[in-house]
Design an enzyme around this catalytic site. Structure first.
Site, PDB file in Angstrom:
ATOM      1  CG  HIS A 369      -2.128  -0.827   1.100  1.00 54.68           C
ATOM      2  ND1 HIS A 369      -3.286  -0.397   0.515  1.00 54.68           N
ATOM      3  CD2 HIS A 369      -2.344  -2.102   1.473  1.00 54.68           C
ATOM      4  CE1 HIS A 369      -4.184  -1.371   0.552  1.00 54.68           C
ATOM      5  NE2 HIS A 369      -3.630  -2.426   1.124  1.00 54.68           N
ATOM      6  CE  LYS A 560      -7.043  13.852  -0.458  1.00 59.51           C
ATOM      7  NZ  LYS A 560      -6.917  12.627  -1.230  1.00 59.51           N
ATOM      8  NE  ARG A 561      -4.196   8.229   6.473  1.00 58.18           N
ATOM      9  CZ  ARG A 561      -2.888   8.177   6.203  1.00 58.18           C
ATOM     10  NH1 ARG A 561      -2.004   8.507   7.118  1.00 58.18           N
ATOM     11  NH2 ARG A 561      -2.475   7.771   5.028  1.00 58.18           N
ATOM     12  CE  LYS A 566      -3.344  10.820   2.487  1.00 64.30           C
ATOM     13  NZ  LYS A 566      -4.175  10.147   1.450  1.00 64.30           N
ATOM     14  CB  THR A 668     -10.517   4.902  -2.122  1.00 67.84           C
ATOM     15  OG1 THR A 668     -10.206   5.226  -0.754  1.00 67.84           O
ATOM     16  CG2 THR A 668      -9.806   3.619  -2.521  1.00 67.84           C
ATOM     17  CE  LYS A 672     -14.175   6.780  -0.020  1.00 69.49           C
ATOM     18  NZ  LYS A 672     -13.504   7.164   1.242  1.00 69.49           N
TER      19      LYS A 672
HETATM   20  C1  LIG Z   1     -12.206   7.166   1.546  1.00 69.16           C
HETATM   21  C2  LIG Z   1     -11.716   7.529   2.878  1.00 69.16           C
HETATM   22  C3  LIG Z   1     -10.351   7.719   3.091  1.00 69.16           C
HETATM   23  C4  LIG Z   1      -9.329   7.643   1.989  1.00 69.16           C
HETATM   24  O1  LIG Z   1      -9.260   8.902   1.366  1.00 69.16           O
HETATM   25  P1  LIG Z   1      -8.051   9.312   0.379  1.00 69.16           P
HETATM   26  O2  LIG Z   1      -8.500  10.609  -0.174  1.00 69.16           O
HETATM   27  O3  LIG Z   1      -7.975   8.239  -0.650  1.00 69.16           O
HETATM   28  O4  LIG Z   1      -6.835   9.409   1.216  1.00 69.16           O
HETATM   29  C5  LIG Z   1      -9.929   8.063   4.365  1.00 69.16           C
HETATM   30  N1  LIG Z   1     -10.801   8.192   5.384  1.00 69.16           N
HETATM   31  C6  LIG Z   1     -12.124   8.032   5.204  1.00 69.16           C
HETATM   32  C7  LIG Z   1     -13.035   8.226   6.365  1.00 69.16           C
HETATM   33  C8  LIG Z   1     -12.627   7.683   3.959  1.00 69.16           C
HETATM   34  O5  LIG Z   1     -13.948   7.516   3.800  1.00 69.16           O
END
Ligand SMILES: *Cc1c(COP(=O)(O)O)cnc(C)c1O
Length: 819
Positions: A369, A560-561, A566, A668, A672
């Protein structure tokens, strides 16, 4: 509250699920299981009753599924993951078994609002971010595409911390998802196993040249299983998520207790229970390292003992294991499984080492990952040896074989032999979990096309040359049930009215929507739904934070985190530059924007926490400056989790996917947003590359350096100071931040962050700034032409079907698991 998904007619449940029947059962559960009279029942009691009624229907399907797996002898897939970021389960389960609408009516008839009690269900936040969320999407998709699967993980008492803001700083509070009990789970006292730590290994001679090893652990705990059903779409199959909790062998030391040492008497009990008490934050401090390794071994050993026991119920021995069982390692956290399976097969079940090793390698597969060096797990040899002495021997034995083979059969030189070794030899000796997972697996997959190629060139370059058939790609996906049907019922219904039901069962039927992308009437309806979702988010921001945001403005969202790679910092600096421009050029037509952020920083990640503070400090100044005339707002929404994502994603106009190229394995969140009709502004990183290929380059705004360019600049060095000096916008924004314009109470607060950009700019914030700012003005231009905006965003929804996790799981099943 909006009226949520009306999917009842899509998935008839087996037993009668009309509203009268459901209402009767709700009252029954309330009285006999919860012990409450409806007159005095609290909303939480109704929530529990509703879950129990749904769970009964799920359980019928669950038992059918288990019976079917036994009778067909189908291959079982085991998904081992230290994280499952599930979120809420009630709406998901009710949607998938097709009782959501009838349940809503049944509750209404009893004076209860389903949306109100749904809000009370705590998020199961047993994960940090994308990796854990992927595991949760996979559980749903494995059930949906009818793969008999078990998820294995840890039942943390406290999931990921709750984030609060104190004067703009992140504060971490314990998360208590089990405070009201967990009506979804079944405790399985009979499924418990002993797990050992420490001690020594005895060698017993058994005949000529043959030895048997017996591990005598110094400490032991009990792993007890808790099962949660994982319901597939239309409940075709219900699989099991089995989470382990640690219990002491001796719950109380009675001698100590009777001698008056009431606290010491509980020593064993506390020690065992602390093992599964908290989820580790993404970064581990040295003090926590041992506990982390203990957690990893604990859940791997329990899961493997469980898998072997189940196998022997159906087969005479373990030669059939690789044909009957596939074990997927979600990152290296479960990599110690490779050594544990060999130990169980040899020491406990008496197989020869060679046979055990062959079985292990044909059974395991591993998903990588991350390429970040700091995230590649390794354990100091002394720690590993003290905690797992027998596993250390097995690691050495495996290593000896692999290295001999590499030298003799493949003629590798010393440097390359060092690269593939399971033991890091330079500096402190460490066990490399990535290499262990690689050599112990028949398949190693990356999570996007780009990431897989980079894996072959970087972390696993030498292992890849040695075993060229093992690395393969499986681009991540998301479940369209949670991330479209449930979180965006308005859009879901509009699509259904327009193109019919086929996409409901097969997201790859979504491209039929392409035909509507330029249709004015459709665009208006699409826009109205987006507006409704934005109203909902505005209300949430207003009530939770007291900040008013205008739903007519562009909602530009990065959630995101928080991590330097990022690049939330790039986004904030651009906000500062835009703020400057809006004030200096009041004569221009600025597109009104709301920049929304959310995300948690690992508690010990100093710069990430500073970035959160910066976002809040910048927000305070911009949001209160009348010269901005409401054209720009910045909002940091606290406590990002799955449930917050379900509200923010459908409300986004613009999705920020701006990581330094080469550093985001897949992402991911990007999927979304696009599925829910947002335009993406992003770099050519992770799955963004494939998203561009699917949605078309005219429907995504790509900017910045490529992974190759980043690697080149890093190797050759670059001069960020010169880059900054050439960009007036950037140097002004950086100077404003560094000089304390946004932090008058502590003018030096952000000087260090800005220095990092001037001095090395490892994450290419300066290097990409101008391209990013220019791309943002392109986004403004598209926004201004609403027809063009909607034709692009509708095409995003239409063309994202391939990113369904059902597709990903089908690929795993066919190419890796052969299930
Ligand atoms: C989808 C999701 C992530 C991953 O987000 P990225 O933008 O791909 O880092 C992290 N936390 C939550 C709560 C999510 O739903």
């Amino acid at each position: 509250m909006t009226n949520r998904a009306t999917t009842n007619d899509l998935a008839p449940a087996p037993r009668s699920s009309d509203r009268e029947q459901l209402a009767t059962e709700l009252l029954e559960r309330l009285k006999y299981r919860i012990g409450k009279d409806p007159k005095v029942a609290k909303p939480h009691d109704w929530l529990t009753a509703a879950i129990l009624v749904a769970r009964d229907r799920v359980t019928d399907k669950w038992m059918d599924s288990t019976r079917r797996t036994y009778s067909t002898g189908a291959k079982r897939v085991y998904y081992l993951s230290l994280e499952f970021l599930i979120g809420r389960l009630m709406r998901d389960a009710m949607t998938n078994i097709g009782i959501l609408d009838e349940m809503r009516h049944a509750l209404t008839s009893l004076g209860v609002d389903l949306d109100v009690i749904a809000e009370l269900e705590p998020d199961a936040a047993l994960g940090n971010g994308g990796l854990g969320r992927l595991a949760a999407c996979f559980m749903e998709s494995m059930a949906t595409v009818d793969v008999p699967a078990y998820g294995y993980g840890i039942r943390y008492v406290h999931g990921l911390f709750r984030q609060q803001m104190a004067d703009g700083w992140q504060v971490e509070l314990p998360e208590t998802w089990l405070a009201h009990g967990n009506p979804w789970e079944f405790e399985r006292r009979e499924s418990s196993y002993e797990i050992g730590f420490g001690g020594a290994v005895e060698t017993i001679n058994i005949g000529e040249d043959k030895q048997r090893f017996v591990w005598k652990p110094a400490e032991r705990v009990i792993a007890t299983a808790y099962d949660t059903p994982a319901v597939g779409w239309r409940a075709k199959r219900v699989n099991t998520l089995r989470l382990w909790a640690a219990n002491p062998i001796d719950p109380i030391l009675l001698d100590a207790f009777n001698a008056g040492d009431h606290i010491g008497a509980l020593r064993e009990s506390n020690k065992a229970e602390s093992l599964t008490r908290v989820l580790y934050p993404a970064d581990a401090t040295p003090a926590g390292q041992e506990l982390r390794l203990r957690q990893e071994f604990f859940f791997c050993s329990a899961s493997l003992q469980d898998i072997l026991r189940r196998h022997l119920q159906q087969y005479p021995d373990f030669t059939s294991l690789p044909d009957a069982v596939a074990i997927q390692l979600n990152d290296t956290h479960p990599a110690v499984s490779v050594a544990e399976l060999v130990r169980l097969l040899t020491d406990v079940h008496g197989l020869d080492f060679d046979i055990a090793w062959d079985i292990a390698r044909r059974t395991f597969s591993y998903t990588n990952h991350t390429l970040l060096p700091e995230a590649l797990e390794s354990w100091p040899v002394p720690l590993f040896e003290r905690l797992l002495p027998r596993h250390m021997q097995i690691v050495y034995a495996v290593n000896a074989r692999i290295l001999l083979e590499a030298r003799k059969d493949h003629g590798l030189d010393d440097q390359r032999v060092r690269n593939i070794s399971l033991i890091e030899e330079s500096g402190e000796r460490r066990v490399r979990m990535g290499n262990l997972a690689f050599v112990g697996s028949h398949s190693i997959n990356g999570v996007s096309a780009l990431h897989t190629e980079l894996m072959k060139e970087t972390v696993f370059a030498d292992l890849h040359k040695l075993y060229p058939d093992r690395i393969n790609n499986k681009t991540n996906g998301i479940t369209p049930r949670r991330w479209l049907m449930q979180c965006n019922p308005g859009l879901f219904e509009l699509i259904r009215e327009s193109i019919g039901d086929a996409f409901v069962d097969d997201a790859e039927a979504l491209p039929a929507l392409d035909a509507f992308a330029d249709n004015r009437d459709f665009q208006e309806r699409f826009a109205a739904i987006k507006r409704e979702n934005k109203n909902r988010l505005s209300n949430l921001v207003g009530s939770r934070m007291g900040v008013r945001i205008d739903p007519a403005a562009m909602f530009d969202i990065q959630i995101k985190r928080i991590h330097e790679y990022k690049r939330q910092l790039l986004n904030i600096i651009e906000a500062v530059a835009l703020y400057d421009q809006i004030r200096s050029h009041p004569e221009l037509d600025w597109v009104p924007r709301v920049k929304l952020f959310a995300g948690k920083a690992a508690p010990s990640y100093h710069n990430a926490k500073l970035i959160i503070k910066l976002a809040n400090d910048v927000a305070k100044v911009i949001n209160n400056d009348p010269a901005v005339r409401g054209l720009l707002k910045v909002v940091f929404v606290p406590n990002y989790n799955v449930s917050l994502a379900e509200i923010m994603v459908p409300a986004a106009d613009l999705s920020e996917q701006i990581s330094t190229a080469g550093m985001e394995a897949s992402g991911t969140g990007n999927m979304k947003f696009a599925l829910n009709g947002a335009l993406t502004i992003g770099t050519l990183d992770g799955a963004n590359v494939e998203m561009r290929d699917h949605v078309g380059e005219e429907n995504i705004v790509i900017f910045g350096m490529t992974a190759e360019e980043v690697a080149k600049v890093r190797a050759e060095g670059h001069n960020p100071r010169a880059i900054i000096e050439q960009s007036r916008e950037l140097s002004q924004a950086l100077q404003a931040i560094a000089s304390g314009v946004f932090s008058p109470d502590d003018r030096n607060r952000f000087a260090g962050l800005v220095d990092g950009i001037y001095n090395h700019d490892w994450f290419m914030v300066a290097a990409d700034f101008d391209a990013y700012a220019k791309a943002q003005r392109e986004v403004d231009a598209i926004w201004t032409d609403k027809t063009s905006w909607y034709s692009k965003t509708i095409r995003n929804t239409a063309r994202m079907g391939w990113f369904s996790s059902d597709r990903t799981i089908r690929q795993y099943a066919k190419d890796i698991w052969r299930a």
